[in-house]
Design a protein around this motif. Structure first.
Motif, short mmCIF file in Angstrom:
data_model
loop_
_atom_site.label_atom_id
_atom_site.label_comp_id
_atom_site.label_asym_id
_atom_site.label_seq_id
_atom_site.Cartn_x
_atom_site.Cartn_y
_atom_site.Cartn_z
N SER A 59 10.12 -10.28 11.68
CA SER A 59 10.32 -9.76 13.03
C SER A 59 10.59 -10.88 14.03
N ILE A 60 9.85 -11.98 13.88
CA ILE A 60 10.05 -13.14 14.75
C ILE A 60 11.43 -13.74 14.53
N ILE A 61 11.83 -13.84 13.28
CA ILE A 61 13.13 -14.40 12.93
C ILE A 61 14.27 -13.54 13.47
N ASN A 62 14.15 -12.23 13.28
CA ASN A 62 15.20 -11.32 13.75
C ASN A 62 15.36 -11.38 15.27
N GLN A 63 14.25 -11.44 15.97
CA GLN A 63 14.30 -11.51 17.43
C GLN A 63 14.98 -12.80 17.88
N ALA A 64 14.62 -13.90 17.23
CA ALA A 64 15.20 -15.20 17.60
C ALA A 64 16.68 -15.29 17.26
N SER A 89 13.44 -25.51 13.32
CA SER A 89 13.50 -24.96 14.67
C SER A 89 12.12 -24.44 15.06
N GLU A 90 11.99 -24.07 16.32
CA GLU A 90 10.73 -23.51 16.78
C GLU A 90 10.43 -22.19 16.08
N VAL A 91 11.48 -21.54 15.56
CA VAL A 91 11.29 -20.28 14.84
C VAL A 91 10.55 -20.51 13.53
N ASP A 92 10.90 -21.61 12.83
CA ASP A 92 10.18 -21.94 11.59
C ASP A 92 8.67 -22.03 11.87
N GLY A 93 8.33 -22.75 12.93
CA GLY A 93 6.92 -22.93 13.27
C GLY A 93 6.24 -21.64 13.67
N ALA A 94 6.93 -20.83 14.47
CA ALA A 94 6.34 -19.57 14.93
C ALA A 94 6.16 -18.59 13.77
N PRO A 123 15.08 -10.54 6.07
CA PRO A 123 14.98 -9.76 7.30
C PRO A 123 16.31 -9.18 7.76
N ASN A 124 17.43 -9.75 7.32
CA ASN A 124 18.73 -9.21 7.70
C ASN A 124 19.00 -7.86 7.04
#
Length: 275
Positions: A17-22, A41-46, A120-121
């Motif tokens: 969900s975090i990845i899709n939003q980003a 990226s910050e997405v990896d960390g989140a 997620p895609n």
């Protein structure tokens, strides 16, 4: 579904969900470079933080090995080790190329017991628990039944972190191309291995991977009836970073084609990992 696998699925979907939003705002992301052609990226960390939060909420005493944050917990005392790649295929993600995944595996007493690879895609969830088979969403999956190497579609990954073995890899590639129906390199090893388990690829090989790239995919494949090993067919792939996978018939044929191109350095890496 085993309770531990249920928790892993919950964690993977939370990260997805975090990845899709980003993915809707790629130009706003903060990106840094870990090494040559290896980005974070910050997405990896989140995504990783979200996974760890879910896992630790359910199992606070379990140890963790994660790509971005490394080791957490008492690895000596805990019988359980979660192996996490929050975003396998970061370079693809940053370019808007829709081939990346979340990978979560659990080892109990050093044996892989549960696995999740989530795309997620496509909203495709690949899961496995030791002894109960492998699944894509709610459907049981099996490795390919193709027996002739010339009819096979083979997945791979081109070395990018460490180019030490690039020449050996290219020699393997050159030998495999004319012997098969084709080679594909999407760029997410975890997803590639899930595709072997689902029969979308007949086989796969790569050099220079990390444990979090492979752990979940290895269990998916074995539970789908396939075989996984290093470039000589031994079980050191998680330690050596060299992997070959496929249906039993394709696995042996792929090893045979690769064998003449094994350099002393590659063999030494595998023998060292074995010892």
């Amino acid at each position: 579904m085993h309770p531990m696998l249920t928790i892993a699925v919950k964690a993977a979907r939370r990260a997805g969900s975090i990845i899709n939003q980003a993915s809707q705002n790629l130009d706003l992301l903060t990106v840094s470079k870990k090494s040559h052609s290896d980005y974070v990226s910050e997405v990896d960390g989140a995504a990783e933080a979200a996974i760890i939060k879910v896992l630790h909420s359910a199992y606070p005493d379990h140890a963790i090995l994660a790509e971005e944050s490394g080791r957490q917990g008492d690895h000596e005392k805990s019988e359980f080790l979660w192996i996490i790649d929050p975003l396998d295929g970061t370079t693809n993600f940053l370019h808007g190329f829709p081939k990346y995944s979340v990978s979560i595996a659990l080892k109990h007493k050093d044996v892989l017991t549960h696995a999740v690879v989530y795309d997620p895609n496509m909203n495709e969830l690949f899961t496995a628990s030791r002894g109960t088979g492998a699944f894509l969403n709610d459907r049981r999956i099996r490795v390919s039944k193709r027996a002739k190497f010339e009819d096979c579609l083979i997945g791979t990954g081109i070395p990018f972190r460490d180019l030490t073995h690039l020449d050996a890899y290219l020699a393997m590639f050159k030998d495999i191309v004319p012997r098969t129906a084709g080679i594909r390199r999407p760029g997410s090893a975890a997803l590639d291995l899930a595709y072997v388990a689902a029969g979308r690829y007949d086989g796969f090989w790569e050099i220079g991977l990390a444990p979090w790239d492979m752990a979940a995919g290895c269990l998916l494949i074995t539970e789908a009836g396939g075989l996984v090993g290093d470039l000589e067919g031994n079980g050191t792939q998680l330690e050596s970073g060299q992997i070959v996978a496929g249906s039993p018939k394709v696995f042996s044929q792929l090893l045979k084609v690769i064998a003449p191109h094994l350099t002393p350095a590659l063999i030494e890496a595998q023998r060292t990992a074995k010892s």
